[in-house]
Design a protein around this motif. Structure first.
Motif, PDB file in Angstrom:
ATOM      1  N   LEU A 284       0.819  -1.206   0.000  1.00 57.60           N
ATOM      2  CA  LEU A 284       0.000   0.000   0.000  1.00 57.60           C
ATOM      3  C   LEU A 284       0.854   1.258   0.000  1.00 57.60           C
ATOM      4  O   LEU A 284       0.508   2.259  -0.646  1.00 57.60           O
ATOM      5  N   VAL A 285       1.968   1.216   0.752  1.00 59.31           N
ATOM      6  CA  VAL A 285       2.857   2.380   0.794  1.00 59.31           C
ATOM      7  C   VAL A 285       3.424   2.673  -0.586  1.00 59.31           C
ATOM      8  O   VAL A 285       3.570   3.836  -0.996  1.00 59.31           O
ATOM      9  N   SER A 286       3.750   1.635  -1.337  1.00 64.27           N
ATOM     10  CA  SER A 286       4.319   1.839  -2.668  1.00 64.27           C
ATOM     11  C   SER A 286       3.336   2.517  -3.619  1.00 64.27           C
ATOM     12  O   SER A 286       3.744   3.194  -4.563  1.00 64.27           O
ATOM     13  N   VAL A 287       2.021   2.349  -3.355  1.00 63.77           N
ATOM     14  CA  VAL A 287       1.013   2.953  -4.229  1.00 63.77           C
ATOM     15  C   VAL A 287       0.507   4.275  -3.660  1.00 63.77           C
ATOM     16  O   VAL A 287       0.384   5.280  -4.374  1.00 63.77           O
ATOM     17  N   PHE A 288       0.212   4.301  -2.330  1.00 64.26           N
ATOM     18  CA  PHE A 288      -0.410   5.473  -1.733  1.00 64.26           C
ATOM     19  C   PHE A 288       0.542   6.274  -0.842  1.00 64.26           C
ATOM     20  O   PHE A 288       0.118   7.234  -0.206  1.00 64.26           O
ATOM     21  N   GLY A 289       1.802   5.871  -0.765  1.00 62.65           N
ATOM     22  CA  GLY A 289       2.759   6.561   0.088  1.00 62.65           C
ATOM     23  C   GLY A 289       3.343   7.794  -0.568  1.00 62.65           C
ATOM     24  O   GLY A 289       2.821   8.339  -1.544  1.00 62.65           O
ATOM     25  N   GLN A 290       4.502   8.225  -0.011  1.00 66.33           N
ATOM     26  CA  GLN A 290       5.133   9.456  -0.485  1.00 66.33           C
ATOM     27  C   GLN A 290       5.594   9.345  -1.938  1.00 66.33           C
ATOM     28  O   GLN A 290       5.602  10.328  -2.665  1.00 66.33           O
ATOM     29  N   ASP A 291       5.983   8.142  -2.326  1.00 67.59           N
ATOM     30  CA  ASP A 291       6.429   7.954  -3.712  1.00 67.59           C
ATOM     31  C   ASP A 291       5.273   7.790  -4.684  1.00 67.59           C
ATOM     32  O   ASP A 291       5.486   7.773  -5.902  1.00 67.59           O
ATOM     33  N   GLY A 292       4.056   7.633  -4.152  1.00 65.42           N
ATOM     34  CA  GLY A 292       2.891   7.466  -5.013  1.00 65.42           C
ATOM     35  C   GLY A 292       1.962   8.661  -4.908  1.00 65.42           C
ATOM     36  O   GLY A 292       2.307   9.791  -5.293  1.00 65.42           O
ATOM     37  N   LEU A 293       0.769   8.416  -4.364  1.00 64.27           N
ATOM     38  CA  LEU A 293      -0.226   9.480  -4.251  1.00 64.27           C
ATOM     39  C   LEU A 293      -0.017  10.383  -3.044  1.00 64.27           C
ATOM     40  O   LEU A 293      -0.663  11.432  -2.942  1.00 64.27           O
ATOM     41  N   GLY A 294       0.824   9.949  -2.105  1.00 61.21           N
ATOM     42  CA  GLY A 294       1.125  10.776  -0.943  1.00 61.21           C
ATOM     43  C   GLY A 294       0.052  10.777   0.128  1.00 61.21           C
ATOM     44  O   GLY A 294       0.019  11.678   0.969  1.00 61.21           O
ATOM     45  N   TRP A 295      -0.844   9.796   0.110  1.00 60.81           N
ATOM     46  CA  TRP A 295      -1.906   9.749   1.104  1.00 60.81           C
ATOM     47  C   TRP A 295      -1.518   8.975   2.365  1.00 60.81           C
ATOM     48  O   TRP A 295      -2.166   9.109   3.388  1.00 60.81           O
ATOM     49  N   MET A 296      -0.476   8.180   2.287  1.00 65.56           N
ATOM     50  CA  MET A 296      -0.158   7.228   3.351  1.00 65.56           C
ATOM     51  C   MET A 296       1.242   7.513   3.891  1.00 65.56           C
ATOM     52  O   MET A 296       2.208   7.598   3.134  1.00 65.56           O
ATOM     53  N   GLY A 297       1.340   7.694   5.217  1.00 65.85           N
ATOM     54  CA  GLY A 297       2.627   8.025   5.806  1.00 65.85           C
ATOM     55  C   GLY A 297       3.441   6.831   6.244  1.00 65.85           C
ATOM     56  O   GLY A 297       4.661   6.916   6.356  1.00 65.85           O
ATOM     57  N   GLY A 298       2.802   5.686   6.537  1.00 66.22           N
ATOM     58  CA  GLY A 298       3.522   4.503   7.003  1.00 66.22           C
ATOM     59  C   GLY A 298       2.767   3.240   6.661  1.00 66.22           C
ATOM     60  O   GLY A 298       1.646   3.268   6.125  1.00 66.22           O
TER      61      GLY A 298
END
Length: 490
Positions: free
Chosen positions: A324-338
Motif C-alpha cells: 500500500l505504501v508503494s502505491v499510496f505513500g510518499q512515492d505514489g499518491l502521498g496519502w499514506m505516511g507509514g
C-alpha cells in the motif's frame, strides 16, 4: 496432600466401590443377573457416581471458598501503615501471597529452614536475601507485618488443606459404604444412574449460560469501580484517548469514541473485502462448480480459517503495508505516511474472514430446496436469474447471519490490529491513517505494572462491557432480520 493425589485416591475408592457394588448385587441374586432389577454394571456405576459426586463437589466448594476465607482473615492482620498511598488492601494481600509462595518454594529447595520461617523474630533482611538467592520473586522489601501475614497465610493454608483432605476422604468412604449396602436385587440402580446422567447433562448445558453470566458480572462490577474513579459522561463523550500513569490517573482523558471509531472503521473495511469475495465464492461453489472442483476448492478456501491471526498480522505488516505504501505513500499518491493503517489491517482481516462468510453462505445456499430452482427454471428463468431472484432471497436470513458473525469476529480481533493498524487512537476519515481498536487497548491497558486499582487498568473492563453490548446488539439485529425474512418465505 496435593489436590492431584487426593483426586487419584477418590477415583481409586470409586473404582473399588464399583467392583464391590456390582459383586454385592450379583451375590444378592444368587449369581443370576436375571433376578436383578437392573444390569449388574448399573449397581457398580451407582456406587461410583455416589462416591465421585459428593467428594469432588465438596472439594470444589472448599477450593473456591478457602482462599476467600483465608484472605478475609489475613487482611485483618495488615496494619493501615502497610497500605501506601495509591495502593489498596488487595495489592498488599498479593504481596503476602507471593511471599508465602516464595517461602514454600525456598523451604522445599532447602534455601531456608522451616524453623527460620516460623520464627517471628527472624531477620527479615536475611530471609529476603535467601529468597532472592533461591530465585523466588517476592516484593522488593519484606516488612515485618508482611512476613507475619505470610507466616499466618502458610499456616492457615496448610491446616485448611489437611482438613479438606480428611473430609473429602471421609465423604468418599462413607458414600462408598452406603451405596454398596444399597446394592441388592430389588434396588432400582438403573433409574438412579440415569437420573444422575441427566443431571450431568443439564449441568454441562448450563456451563455456557453460567460462564456468560460470570463474565458479564465480572465486567459490571469492575466497570462500576471504574466509574467511581472516572466520570462516565467523560468516558462516553470525550473525543480524546490520553491515559496518564501519574497520580492514579487524575489527568487522564479516557474517551472511548476514538476507539469505537477505529473498531467500526477497520471492521467495515474488512467486511468490504470479505463479504463480496466470500459470497461470490459461495455462489460459485454451490451453483456453478462441478463436484470435483468443489471438493478441491472448498477445503482450500477453509484453510484460511485455520491460519493463526498472528500470521495474518505478520502478513499485514510485511506484505500488505509495504504494498500500500508503494502505491499510496510518499512515492505514489502521498496519502499514506507509514505501513500501519486502517486499510492494512482491514485488508488482512478481510482475508481472514472470507472462509467465515463463504463456508456458512455455501451451506445456507445449498439448504434452499431444489424445488424452488426447478420452479424458476420451469417459468423460463436462466440460471443467473434464478440465483438472483429465487435462491439468494430465500437464503438471505442465513447470509445476513453469516455476515454479522463475520462482523462480530472482526470487532473482537486483536493481533491483526496491533500489528497492522498501529496504536494511535484518533478520529479520522482517512483509511490510510494509523488507528487502533477497543480490543487492542484492552490488551495494552492490562499489560505492564500499573496499579490495578487505577482508572488506567479498570478502564479495560469498561471497554470490555462496551464491546459486549456492541456485539450483543449485532446479534439482536441478526435475529430480527432472520425472523422477518423467514416469515416471508415459509
Amino acid at each position: 496432600m496435593s489436590v492431584f493425589w487426593l483426586c487419584i485416591i477418590v477415583l481409586a475408592i470409586a473404582v473399588v466401590g464399583f467392583v464391590f457394588g456390582r459383586q454385592r448385587a450379583l451375590a444378592s441374586a444368587g449369581g443370576n443377573s436375571g433376578y436383578l432389577h437392573s444390569l449388574p454394571n448399573y449397581y457398580g456405576w451407582n456406587v461410583f457416581m455416589k462416591v465421585i459426586v459428593p467428594a469432588f463437589g465438596l472439594m470444589a466448594i472448599w477450593l473456591i471458598a478457602q482462599p476467600l476465607v483465608i484472605q478475609n482473615s489475613i487482611s485483618g492482620m495488615i496494619p493501615e501503615s502497610e497500605i501506601k498511598e495509591g495502593s489498596n488492601i488487595g495489592l498488599v494481600m498479593a504481596d503476602v501471597r507471593r511471599t508465602a509462595e516464595g517461602l514454600d518454594n525456598a523451604v522445599a529447595a532447602g534455601a531456608i529452614d522451616e524453623e527460620m520461617v516460623q520464627n517471628a523474630r527472624a531477620d527479615i533482611t536475611d530471609i529476603t536475601a535467601r529468597l532472592k538467592d533461591a530465585g523466588q520473586v517476592v516484593t522488593s522489601t519484606i516488612t515485618r507485618p508482611i512476613l507475619r501475614a505470610a507466616q499466618a497465610y502458610r499456616s492457615m493454608t496448610s491446616s485448611a488443606n489437611l482438613i479438606m483432605t480428611i473430609l473429602v476422604l471421609a465423604v468418599a468412604l462413607i458414600a462408598a459404604l452406603v451405596a454398596s449396602l444399597q446394592s441388592n436385587k430389588a434396588y432400582r440402580a438403573r433409574n438412579v444412574v440415569e437420573q444422575g446422567i441427566l443431571a450431568l447433562l443439564i449441568a454441562a448445558a448450563s456451563v455456557a449460560i453460567l460462564t456468560t453470566i460470570g463474565i458479564v458480572l465480572s465486567l459490571i462490577f469492575n466497570t462500576v469501580e471504574f466509574f467511581k474513579l472516572y466520570p462516565a459522561i467523560d468516558f462516553f463523550a470525550l473525543l480524546e484517548w490520553a491515559p496518564s500513569f501519574s497520580g492514579r490517573g487524575g489527568s487522564s482523558a479516557l474517551g472511548i469514541l476514538p476507539l469505537l471509531w477505529g473498531t467500526i472503521y477497520i471492521s467495515i473495511v474488512a467486511l468490504l473485502v470479505a463479504v463480496p469475495i466470500g459470497l461470490f465464492a459461495a455462489i460459485y461453489l454451490s451453483e456453478y462448480a462441478t463436484p470435483r472442483v468443489r471438493g478441491i476448492a472448498k477445503p482450500m478456501l477453509e484453510i484460511l480459517a485455520g491460519i493463526p491471526t498472528i500470521v495474518y498480522g505478520l502478513f499485514a505488516l510485511l506484505t500488505i503495508g509495504p504494498m500500500l505504501v508503494s502505491v499510496f505513500g510518499q512515492d505514489g499518491l502521498g496519502w499514506m505516511g507509514g505501513g500501519r493503517s486502517v486499510m492494512t489491517a482491514g485488508i488482512a482481516m478481510g482475508i481472514m474472514l472470507i472462509p467465515f462468510v463463504s463456508s456458512l453462505s455455501d451451506d445456507i445456499i445449498n439448504a434452499v430446496p431444489q424445488s424452488m430452482r426447478d420452479g424458476s427454471y420451469g417459468l423460463g428463468a436462466t440460471q443467473s436469474e434464478t440465483i438472483r431472484q429465487v435462491v439468494l432471497p430465500a437464503a438471505l436470513p442465513g447470509i445476513v447471519g453469516a455476515i454479522l458473525l463475520a462482523a462480530s469476529r472482526a470487532i473482537g480481533e486483536t493481533m491483526i490490529v496491533v500489528m497492522g493498524a498501529g496504536a494511535a487512537a484518533r478520529l479520522s476519515l482517512n483509511p490510510f491513517d494509523a488507528m487502533t481498536t477497543v480490543t487492542a487497548k484492552i490488551v495494552s491497558q492490562l499489560t505492564g505494572d500499573s496499579d490495578f486499582a487505577s482508572p488506567e487498568a479498570l478502564v479495560a473492563f469498561a471497554l470490555g462491557i462496551t464491546l459486549f453490548v456492541l456485539t450483543l446488539g449485532l446479534n439482536v439485529f441478526a435475529l430480527y432480520i432472520v425472523r422477518k425474512y423467514r416469515e416471508q418465505y415459509e
